[in-house]
Every structure is written in C-alpha cells, then in structure tokens.
Design an enzyme around this catalytic site. Sequence first.
Site, mmCIF file in Angstrom:
data_model
loop_
_atom_site.group_PDB
_atom_site.id
_atom_site.type_symbol
_atom_site.label_atom_id
_atom_site.label_comp_id
_atom_site.label_asym_id
_atom_site.label_seq_id
_atom_site.Cartn_x
_atom_site.Cartn_y
_atom_site.Cartn_z
ATOM 1 N N ARG A 99 0.840 -1.193 0.000
ATOM 2 C CA ARG A 99 0.000 0.000 0.000
ATOM 3 C C ARG A 99 0.882 1.253 0.000
ATOM 4 N NH1 ARG A 99 -5.074 1.781 -1.087
ATOM 5 N NH2 ARG A 99 -6.068 2.903 0.611
ATOM 6 N N THR A 372 -8.834 0.882 -9.423
ATOM 7 C CA THR A 372 -8.310 -0.372 -8.920
ATOM 8 C C THR A 372 -8.480 -1.485 -9.936
ATOM 9 O OG1 THR A 372 -9.015 0.424 -6.806
ATOM 10 C CG2 THR A 372 -8.623 -1.935 -6.952
ATOM 11 N N THR A 390 -4.039 -0.686 -7.259
ATOM 12 C CA THR A 390 -4.823 0.507 -7.586
ATOM 13 C C THR A 390 -4.006 1.774 -7.708
ATOM 14 O OG1 THR A 390 -6.797 1.740 -6.939
ATOM 15 C CG2 THR A 390 -5.324 1.121 -5.166
ATOM 16 N N ASN A 392 -6.145 4.302 -7.098
ATOM 17 C CA ASN A 392 -7.336 4.851 -6.443
ATOM 18 C C ASN A 392 -8.349 5.273 -7.498
ATOM 19 O OD1 ASN A 392 -9.037 5.366 -4.352
ATOM 20 N ND2 ASN A 392 -8.335 7.438 -4.027
ATOM 21 N N ASP A 414 -7.874 8.303 0.402
ATOM 22 C CA ASP A 414 -8.391 7.205 1.229
ATOM 23 C C ASP A 414 -8.204 7.470 2.727
ATOM 24 O OD1 ASP A 414 -9.586 5.583 -0.604
ATOM 25 O OD2 ASP A 414 -7.884 4.227 -0.858
ATOM 26 N N SER A 443 -7.754 0.975 3.378
ATOM 27 C CA SER A 443 -8.225 0.509 2.075
ATOM 28 C C SER A 443 -9.455 -0.375 2.229
ATOM 29 C CB SER A 443 -7.101 -0.290 1.415
ATOM 30 O OG SER A 443 -7.552 -0.905 0.237
ATOM 31 N N SER A 444 -10.184 -0.557 1.130
ATOM 32 C CA SER A 444 -11.267 -1.544 1.107
ATOM 33 C C SER A 444 -10.888 -2.749 0.258
ATOM 34 C CB SER A 444 -12.536 -0.935 0.506
ATOM 35 O OG SER A 444 -12.944 0.169 1.251
ATOM 36 N N GLY A 464 -13.566 -1.215 -7.117
ATOM 37 C CA GLY A 464 -14.894 -0.666 -6.814
ATOM 38 C C GLY A 464 -14.951 0.147 -5.543
ATOM 39 N N GLY A 465 -13.779 0.612 -5.033
ATOM 40 C CA GLY A 465 -13.791 1.454 -3.830
ATOM 41 C C GLY A 465 -14.517 0.766 -2.694
#
Length: 563
Positions: A99, A372, A390, A392, A414, A443-444, A464-465
């Site tokens: 990340r 992403t 990603t 983002n 984020d 993050s998701s 897809g966030g």
Amino acid sequence: MKKIFYILLLAFICFSCKKNTETISKRGLVSNKAMVVSARVEASQIGADILKKGGNAFDAMVGTGLALAVSYPFAGNLGGGGFMVYRQSNGTVGGLDYREKAPLAATKNMYLDESGEVIPKKSTLGSLAIGVPGSIAGLFDVHEKFGNLPIKDILEPVIALAKKGVVVTKNQAKRLNHYQDQFRLVNNDSLLFYKVWKENDTIKYPALANTLERILKNGRDEFYKGETAKILVKFIHEHGGIITEDDLAKYQAKWRKPITFSYDDLKVISMSPPSSGGICLAQIMKMIEPYNLSEYGHNSLKAIQVITEAERRAYADRSYYLGDPDFVSIPTDQLISDAYLKSRMSDFSFDKATPSSSVSHGNIEVVESNETTHYSIIDQLGNAISVTTTLNGAYGSKLYCSELGFFLNNEMDDFSSKPGVPNMFGLIGAEANSIAPEKRMLSSMTPTIVEKNGDLFMSVGTPGGSTIITSVLQTILNVHEFNMTMQEAVDAPRFHHQWLPDVIQMEPHSFDKNLIKELENRGYSVNEKDSPVIGKVDGILVLNDKRLEGGADHRGDDAAVGF
Ligand code: DON
C-alpha cells in the site's frame, strides 16, 4: 393410433417441461491446470505464458501486474500500490501489503482550508494527492521470496508489449476521452493521451519500456533510489508535490498475516489492515451465517435485508476502528468474534430497516499499546494468489510522468481528511484513519482466497472502492449459497450498503420493481442511479473434478486465459 398420439404428446410436454425447469448454467473458461484472470487479455496472456514456461503463480503475479500497468493504465500501475493474499500448494497462507504511504511532509490537516473545511479535489487531483508508491517494492519482494524464474524472463515480455503497443478497446476509448479535461488540468506538458481516441487505435509506451528496462537492469532500487527515483521526485516537485527522495528510499512493502475465518464448511482468507477488506468481510459473513440464505433465494427480499443489515453494522465499525495497524491499535479478535457479532445483529428485524442514524460502532474496549484492478492466478502446482492493485481513482491523480511513462496515484484521498466528511467513495473516517507522515491510508481492497473442506476452492477480488468488500461477499455467496458457476456468480446483479449514506445502491435495471417497493415499504432507501457498476469481479473456482473455471466480469474487458 389415437392413444399412441396422446402418449407421444404427453412425453413431448413432459420433456419440454423438464428442459424449461432445468437451470441453464453459464460456465466461464475451463482449463485443466492453470489460469490467470485479469482486466485485460494481454495481461492474462503474459501471466499464462510465464506459467507455461515453468514459472509459478508468484512469477505470473509479477508479469501480470506489470502487464496491467502497460495495457490498463486506468488502474494497472507502477505509480500506485496494492495487496496480495496467497495460498501455497502445501496450504501455507500469507499476505503482502504494498500500500502507498503518506509522505514525510504530510500533515493531518493538509487538505483543510483556514476555517477547517475540506478543500475540494485537493486530495484527489494533482500532485498533493499522491501517496508514496508501493507497487515495484511489492512485486520485487514477491519475486525474491517465492519466484522461480529469473526476473528477466518475466519483464522481457512486458517490455516487448510496451514497445509494440496495446490496442484500445471501446471501453478504454470512452474512458480516455472522458478524462481528457482532467488530464489537461493537472499536466503541463504534452501528454501521450491528448487526442480523441477510437476503438482499435494502438497506444505504444516507449518511455514506460525504458523505465522497465532500467528496472530490469538495476532491480527494485532503480525505482526507489536510482535514476527513476530522481526523475520522479523532480517531476512531482515541478508539479507542486511534497514527495522526496527520502520518502522513496524509505518505502518498504510488508508481509502481513491475513484475516482467516470460517463460514459453513468454507475457510476464508482475506487481507488484513491497512485494508479493511478482511475484517469487514469476516464481520458481514459471520453476521449472516446463522440465516438460511439459500432458502430465502438469491437477491430475494429476505436475503437482501440480512446482507444489508450486516453490511451497515460492519461499515460503521470500519469507520471507527480501522486504520494503519502500525499507527493505531485495532481490536481485530473482538471485532470478528462470534459473541460480538451476534450482539451486533440482536436488534435486526425482517419487519423494518434499522436506520443508520441509530447504528454506531459497536462497543469494544480498545487497549492502547486504523481505480483499482484485481487479478487471480492458480498455477499448475496448486499455488493460488489473489491481488488487488490501484491508483485509487481512474488514472489516479491524473498526473502522468511522461518521461517515465506512468500515472501517479491519488491514494491520499483514502485517508479521512476530516472526521465525518466523506471521501470520494462516500466513506466516513475517524481518528484511526487520520493523516500522519509515513502512515498507510485505510483501504477496502479485499483480495481473497477460499478453501472448502481444507482444499483450495476459489481466488477472488474486485475493484470498486467501498463496494469492493460487498462485491467479494456476494460472489462467494453466489457460488456457495446459490450454486452458481464462477461466471454466473461474477455476472449476477449486485447491491451495496455502507452504513452512510443510509441507502442500498443497486445496479440499474437489474432488480425487480416490486422487490424495490417491498424494501422501501420496510424503510429502506434504494438508489439505482449513482453507482452504475458495483465492482468488476475476477475469480477462479476449483471445480469438483479439479479443473479450474474462470469468472471474468462481463462489465469490463476482463479475460481468463488458461491451459
Ligand atoms: O484502497 C481502496 O479501497 C481504494 N483506493 C480502491 C479504489 C478503487 O477500487 C477504485 N476503483 N473502482
């Protein structure tokens, strides 16, 4: 004669009835040994070729990831970051966090004006939105730890692709044209992408090929300490950014223990913080496990209610408790414990929605001491990886370094710029996800591997966030509860709830009007408009006979390649 006619007629009717009631199942690509599923056929093909040459899933991860940076600049990247979950053929599992990090010069209120209000677009567009990129560190760490082939064999086909160029698809032409104005707004040089794009045009990436050639020659440090680092920092500074050579030199990817939990006879292995994916997925699945979803039916009123209510409660916890584990202490065990999750659902009723205004984070005592793309690979040895990476937003910060040939992320969005103020995905954060130098933003992303009765069963994930977690959830449930093939599970219409805003997002034109009315009668707000796509899932399922089925989402240009 008449009797025979009637018997034949009856037999015909019975036969037709049987045919009509049989579920016609749609399978994705099925292969015998190995498979790669990603957002572009060029990237899946490079990954599959690496496997054919004797590489393993980890070698193919590196090749596919870099090939996505070439063929899918929308999200594939050198200028972003990601997460990977793996399961080796011997059953060992693990996770890698590459990340992005906040730069050393980042400050908690860097996106606020003098009166403490969030300055629109400052965390999403241009140089101040960039987090320190992690992708090259992550891919090289994977190769060093698990790779089988020399890095040259992996990078050369990617460099060749960058030189030869990539054919623009209809979807891609539409996206590139859509973002022209934003590209112009943040870039002050003549960008490779300035023109009106048409389907079947070809884009060549000579600058990216040069960057990759230098990385092949000098290794990982070329990106973090070499000429590439110097060019990148100079470029970011010229555009008003704050990332320094020190930031790049200090960047390290981190091996992390994934979140694991059971659901019926499945064991789910998913990403741990700084991604919220694994914890939220565990919370939602454990909250819905006591209900008989397969009896309620796929996308039925009751199934949607149970799933929505579990999602609402999990996202409320996400917002309060989750952040970078190197900065905040996260009560993971309590958050995913059966007792806690049972109590979280104790006020749920099928009669009426629980308004989000009455749901806050659950009560846990914290002991002090936070665009992403996804790809899945299973190799011929039985190793599986699940990777989500990603920039983002679409094309990240829209800042494109022409000299190096890649876009830079806008991952700083984020973070929670201000408690209670939603980010670009409408997610609300708290102190646990506030900005601090060198901290990773929450993050998701939910790269996930599933075992069934102890054997490898599925590798799955999606962009897809905020909708990533719920899309992965529904795909697993579609296979496990509703007996769908991998392709059907990926293609099925999806819905999403994230606590706030208090609304069920549904894919447009996919859900029955009466069902929506029934939900509204029970107090749910439904929105079919704002989110035309909820996730773009790619996955691989191990069939009963051990063959592999790919599920490549029909919502994009995604493709499975296997042998
Ligand atoms: O890490 C996250 O959760 C986000 N940066 C993911 C962004 C994303 O999925 C955008 N794609 N649609």
